[in-house]
Design a protein around this motif. Structure first.
Motif, short mmCIF file in Angstrom:
data_model
loop_
_atom_site.label_atom_id
_atom_site.label_comp_id
_atom_site.label_asym_id
_atom_site.label_seq_id
_atom_site.Cartn_x
_atom_site.Cartn_y
_atom_site.Cartn_z
N ALA A 1 0.77 -1.15 -0.14
CA ALA A 1 0.11 0.07 0.11
C ALA A 1 0.91 1.34 0.10
O ALA A 1 2.13 1.33 0.64
CB ALA A 1 -1.08 -0.01 1.02
N VAL A 2 0.45 2.32 -0.75
CA VAL A 2 1.09 3.67 -0.63
C VAL A 2 0.12 4.49 0.09
O VAL A 2 -1.04 4.78 -0.56
CB VAL A 2 1.30 4.05 -2.02
CG1 VAL A 2 2.17 5.23 -1.87
CG2 VAL A 2 2.22 3.05 -2.73
N LYS A 3 0.36 5.14 1.33
CA LYS A 3 -0.37 6.03 2.02
C LYS A 3 0.36 7.21 2.09
O LYS A 3 1.43 7.35 2.92
CB LYS A 3 -0.77 5.25 3.38
CG LYS A 3 -1.58 3.85 3.19
CD LYS A 3 -2.02 3.39 4.43
CE LYS A 3 -2.87 2.14 4.29
NZ LYS A 3 -3.23 1.34 5.34
N LYS A 4 -0.42 8.40 1.91
CA LYS A 4 0.09 9.53 2.21
C LYS A 4 1.58 9.70 1.78
O LYS A 4 2.63 10.19 2.21
CB LYS A 4 0.04 9.97 3.79
CG LYS A 4 -1.27 10.17 4.23
CD LYS A 4 -1.33 10.46 5.75
CE LYS A 4 -2.64 10.41 6.24
NZ LYS A 4 -2.71 10.62 7.73
N LYS A 5 1.88 9.32 0.35
CA LYS A 5 3.03 9.32 -0.19
C LYS A 5 4.21 8.53 0.68
O LYS A 5 5.32 8.70 0.37
CB LYS A 5 3.60 10.77 -0.51
CG LYS A 5 2.47 11.49 -1.29
CD LYS A 5 3.15 12.78 -1.64
CE LYS A 5 2.17 13.68 -2.39
NZ LYS A 5 2.49 15.19 -2.43
N GLN A 6 3.71 7.42 1.25
CA GLN A 6 4.73 6.59 2.15
C GLN A 6 4.66 5.20 1.76
O GLN A 6 3.28 4.67 1.47
CB GLN A 6 4.56 6.85 3.40
CG GLN A 6 5.30 7.93 4.16
CD GLN A 6 5.30 7.81 5.86
OE1 GLN A 6 4.32 6.83 6.16
NE2 GLN A 6 6.00 8.65 6.55
N ILE A 7 5.71 4.45 1.55
CA ILE A 7 5.65 3.05 1.45
C ILE A 7 6.33 2.53 2.60
O ILE A 7 7.66 2.97 2.78
CB ILE A 7 6.37 2.57 0.18
CG1 ILE A 7 5.69 3.25 -1.24
CG2 ILE A 7 6.37 1.30 -0.02
CD1 ILE A 7 6.45 2.91 -2.34
N VAL A 8 5.55 1.75 3.44
CA VAL A 8 6.20 1.21 4.64
C VAL A 8 6.38 -0.60 4.11
O VAL A 8 5.46 -1.15 3.70
CB VAL A 8 5.17 1.00 5.90
CG1 VAL A 8 6.03 0.44 7.14
CG2 VAL A 8 5.14 2.83 6.22
#
Length: 656
Positions: A633-640
């Motif tokens: 998932a890509v959330k708020k321009k973040q990849i964890v």
């Protein structure tokens, strides 16, 4: 000058003592272009070692088809009662110096049979067509050839026959095809002469019909397909140490590898008796896979050709023979003629030869190597003569120069200094080292000059035991260490413009050197964990390196065992992140993507790992270590991403 290397402060080898890992956070800046990545960045290097050509990618099944081995009947067994003079090997000598020997068979009432054992047996496939051909000469008809494929129990699993009809003093070629009825991994081939009369035979040949692109007398399709799947930017050939030869008489001479195959002069392979632990007295080079076929192969798989030529020096580990400088001209002329062979108009002498072989269009050669792994003043003085001649006539050709045998030490320092004084186009650096070396040198090129000679990482492979050890293995440990090192090559794509693992192929029963990228038997081929590392880099190359930062300047080069690089592909408009966890702990990593508008909410993840660092692939388990695909998932321009221990992850996400 001696280049200083930047070495990470904390290596993955120290990580096993750490019980907890802090989260690593990277800022990715896809709009911050660092450098362009060359289409040649990730390629392959072919050398005829480990039965890579004859008995390997060259699909000929008959060993010693023209009776030119040191023992003329090596590979052949004569069956039945042996009568003196009924089977004789004749030598024409200077009358045909490239192929002097042939077999004379005298047949009376009793049939005469001979069996060829192949290269560690023959791979025979049920239902497949096999193409037989041979050269012959006879005064009058009267003899028939019975052809039989045999399995491991000497049972017939395919048969055909051929009746030579032409007569006279000249040689004729005749062919016939027939199908196999069963499969055998270690089959054999029997030819029986019956009737009455005398016949001379030569170039006894048997090919499967399922060659690459269906070319008669061609290459093993499964092996070529593994190369094509890599989408390599270049193919370096033909070596490697066979370029040099044990001595100059056994050096590789490209002009003897083109034209009709029956006119290509066989020589002993320099790996024949190189290693006492792997003596291979039946290892020769027939050059059925020659320079024309190399260029054709590169073209087939969309890669640039990178030929390497002898510079007037034999292998310095063996005889260290050199050609006197005043006698070097023929060697230099070979280089000039090769460029003409590759690029010349059909009206040029060598361009015409290429056209006559079936390729009127030029091969568009751009890069040429002078010497392989040579060193010392004797190399530099010969290289200067080559460089002057080639650059005068073909200034557009980039030259690859040898950086020696090792990535450091006296030889390396001398060559590095002299080559940079010469403004060398490309310096070929080699490293066969333990996995720890690759982890410790991920920052090797961070401090190299940016606007000087470029680097070709021409031969490298992690040695899990030691160099030239029979115990080296293509395990996950070696592959992950290489993956970590490659992040440093990619990050420094303005310095390193080409890289290739070595060696490429190995037959499981005919190898001299290990580890190797691709292993084969007579019927199957599989990629090692190292192969899949190469594939993940080459098929996710991208077009430009982009910014990657963190609070800790060393975070991408070994801090806590994490190594990372980031690129974009402007053609597909994707961000590509490669991240390696070389520790034995699961670790969390976050990528903050800066200034990315319209980034997609899902990224594609491909991961390579396994349960143990000792895990390997094999004929029985070709996918024990194999890339697996999923999504993130890509959330708020973040990849964890939770990194598995000892893993390589490739993340691709679409940008606006």
């Amino acid at each position: 000058m001696k280049i200083k290397q930047s070495i990470p402060l904390i290596f993955a080898v120290t990580l096993t003592s750490l019980s907890t890992m802090a989260q690593t956070v990277f800022k990715v800046q896809p709009n911050q272009i660092k450098t362009e990545i060359q289409p040649t960045m990730w390629g392959v290097f072919f050398e005829d070692i480990n039965m890579g050509a004859d008995g390997g990618i060259y699909a000929e099944l008959i060993k010693n088809r023209s009776f030119e081995f040191y023992k003329p009947l090596m590979g052949w067994t004569l069956e039945g009662k042996k009568v003196e003079g009924e089977m004789l090997v004749l030598n024409r000598g200077e009358a045909n110096s490239s192929n002097p020997r042939f077999l004379r068979v005298l047949v009376n009432k009793e049939p005469k049979s001979m069996v060829n054992e192949g290269f560690r047996g023959m791979g025979i496939k049920a239902g497949l067509r096999y193409d037989f051909s041979f050269l012959y000469r006879q005064a009058k008809p009267g003899i028939k050839l019975q052809l039989e494929l045999l399995n491991e129990k000497n049972e017939v699993i395919g048969k055909g026959e051929i009746i030579p009809t032409s007569v006279g003093d000249t040689w004729h070629k005749q062919e016939v095809s027939f199908n196999a009825t069963a499969t055998a991994n270690k089959g054999k081939f029997r030819v029986t002469f019956s009737g009455e009369g005398t016949i001379d035979v030569d170039m006894i040949s048997l090919f499967p019909s399922d060659t690459w692109k269906g070319r008669k007398g061609g290459l093993r399709a499964d092996m070529v397909q593994l190369l094509a799947d890599l989408k390599p930017g270049f193919v370096r050939f033909p070596g490697g140490c066979i370029v040099e030869g044990h001595d100059l008489s056994t050096r590789y001479q490209w002009k003897k590898t083109i034209g009709p195959v029956e006119g290509r002069e066989l020589i002993v392979n320099r790996w024949n008796t190189e290693f006492a632990h792997r003596l291979t007295p039946d290892y020769y080079q027939t050059f059925g896979l020659g320079f024309y076929e190399y260029f054709q192969l590169a073209e087939d798989i969309g890669a640039q050709a990178l030929p390497i030529l002898n510079c007037g020096m034999a292998c310095q580990f063996n005889t260290a023979e050199v050609v006197p400088l005043d006698q070097l001209e023929p060697y230099i002329q070979d280089a000039l003629d090769l460029i003409e062979f590759a690029n010349g108009d059909v009206n040029t002498a060598w361009g015409k030869v290429r056209a006559q072989m079936g390729h009127p269009k030029p091969f568009n050669l751009k890069v040429l190597g002078v010497g392989n792994e040579n060193w010392g003043p004797q190399y530099i003085e010969r290289l200067k003569l080559f460089t002057k001649a080639i650059k005068t006539k073909y200034p557009e050709i980039k030259l690859v120069n040898s950086g020696g045998t090792d990535p450091d030490g006296e030889r390396f320092d001398y060559l590095n200094t002299e080559l940079r004084k010469m403004n060398a186009d490309i310096i070929d650096e080699h490293y066969y080292r333990k996995p720890e070396w690759f982890l410790q040198n991920a920052a090797r090129y961070d401090n190299y000059p940016r606007n000087a000679s470029k680097i070709f990482a021409g031969e490298y492979a992690a040695q899990t035991d030691k160099v030239v050890s029979v115990n080296n293995r293509n395990n996950l440990k070696g592959a992950i260490s290489e993956a970590a090192f490659l992040t440093g090559l990619e990050r420094n794509a303005d310095v390193v413009i080409m890289a290739s693992y070595a060696p490429l192929f190995a037959h499981i029963e005919g190898w001299q050197w290990t580890p190797d990228l691709i292993w084969v038997d007579n019927l199957q081929a599989y990629g090692t964990p190292n192969y899949f590392v190469q594939k993940l880099y080459s098929t996710n190359r991208g077009t430009h390196v982009v910014g990657l930062t963190s609070k800790n300047a060393k975070a991408a080069v070994g801090e806590n065992g994490i190594y990372a690089s980031t690129v974009i592909d402007k053609q597909s408009n994707e961000l590509i992140i490669k991240v390696v966890n070389a520790s034995d702990k699961e670790q969390k990593v976050t990528f903050d993507i800066d200034n990315a508008k319209g980034i997609q909410t899902q990224a594609k993840l491909t991961s390579l790992t396994s349960n143990s660092l000792d895990d390997v692939n094999s004929i029985d388990k070709p996918k024990q270590v194999f890339p697996k695909e999923s999504t993130l998932a890509v959330k708020k321009k973040q990849i964890v991403h939770q990194l598995a221990p000892n893993s390589l992850s490739v993340i691709r996400v679409k940008l606006n």
